[in-house]
Write an enzyme that holds these catalytic residues in place. Structure first.
Site, PDB file in Angstrom:
ATOM      1  N   SER A  19       1.141  -1.628  -0.291  1.00 52.76           N
ATOM      2  CA  SER A  19       0.112  -0.170  -0.016  1.00 52.76           C
ATOM      3  C   SER A  19       0.970   1.120   0.034  1.00 52.76           C
ATOM      4  CB  SER A  19      -1.134  -0.171   0.896  1.00 52.76           C
ATOM      5  OG  SER A  19      -1.776   0.404   1.277  1.00 52.76           O
ATOM      6  N   ASP A  85     -10.697  -4.723  -3.766  1.00 47.38           N
ATOM      7  CA  ASP A  85      -9.971  -3.711  -3.131  1.00 47.38           C
ATOM      8  C   ASP A  85     -10.426  -2.635  -2.104  1.00 47.38           C
ATOM      9  OD1 ASP A  85      -8.110  -1.854  -1.320  1.00 47.38           O
ATOM     10  OD2 ASP A  85      -5.596  -2.380  -2.173  1.00 47.38           O
ATOM     11  N   HIS A 112      -7.831  -5.642   1.038  1.00 49.45           N
ATOM     12  CA  HIS A 112      -6.647  -4.978   1.379  1.00 49.45           C
ATOM     13  C   HIS A 112      -5.467  -5.400   1.075  1.00 49.45           C
ATOM     14  CE1 HIS A 112      -4.064  -1.013   0.505  1.00 49.45           C
ATOM     15  NE2 HIS A 112      -4.238  -1.176   1.699  1.00 49.45           N
TER      16      HIS A 112
END
Length: 135
Positions: A19, A85, A112
């Protein structure tokens, strides 16, 4: 474990980022001066663009990071994303993968990649690192 600031790169090194950590790692690599090599870069739910669901990160994300030229110093790049996600849009990760000339690996139903999504291990990242490199 070393911090990104202490990163000593070599062709046997593997860096896995997730991320917002992908953006941080890419910025660190882009700022490196001189010749360097990285064996494998694995980007999970990576992005370079602002996230519609997290506008509070806009100031940090800014204009992302120029990744042009990084590929020539990295032996292998793997990009992994989920098909659902809720934080990083699939298109963001797909565009990042395209900038490195790779296709993303898509993990169904992983959200995620958080423990709250039921993800406590990531076989796709392990498999990417252990797979033989093909040019």
């Amino acid at each position: 474990m070393r911090s990104a600031g202490d990163l000593r790169l070599r062709s046997s090194a593997v860096v896995v980022a997730h991320s917002l950590g992908c953006l941080a790692v890419l910025r660190r690599l882009a700022a490196r001066i001189g010749s360097w090599r990285l064996g494998h870069l694995v980007l999970v739910s990576g992005f370079l663009e602002r996230l519609p669901v997290l506008p509070e990160l806009d100031a940090f994300i800014g204009d992302g990071c120029a990744v042009d030229g990084l590929r020539s110093s990295i032996d292998q790049v793997s990009v992994i994303r989920s098909d659902d996600d809720p934080i990083v849009p699939a298109g963001h990760t797909d565009r990042l993968a395209a900038q490195f000339g790779v296709r993303p690996t898509i993990v169904p139903g992983a959200g995620h990649f958080l423990a709250a999504d039921g993800v406590t291990t990531l076989a796709a990242a392990r498999d990417a690192v252990l797979a033989p490199a093909f040019d």
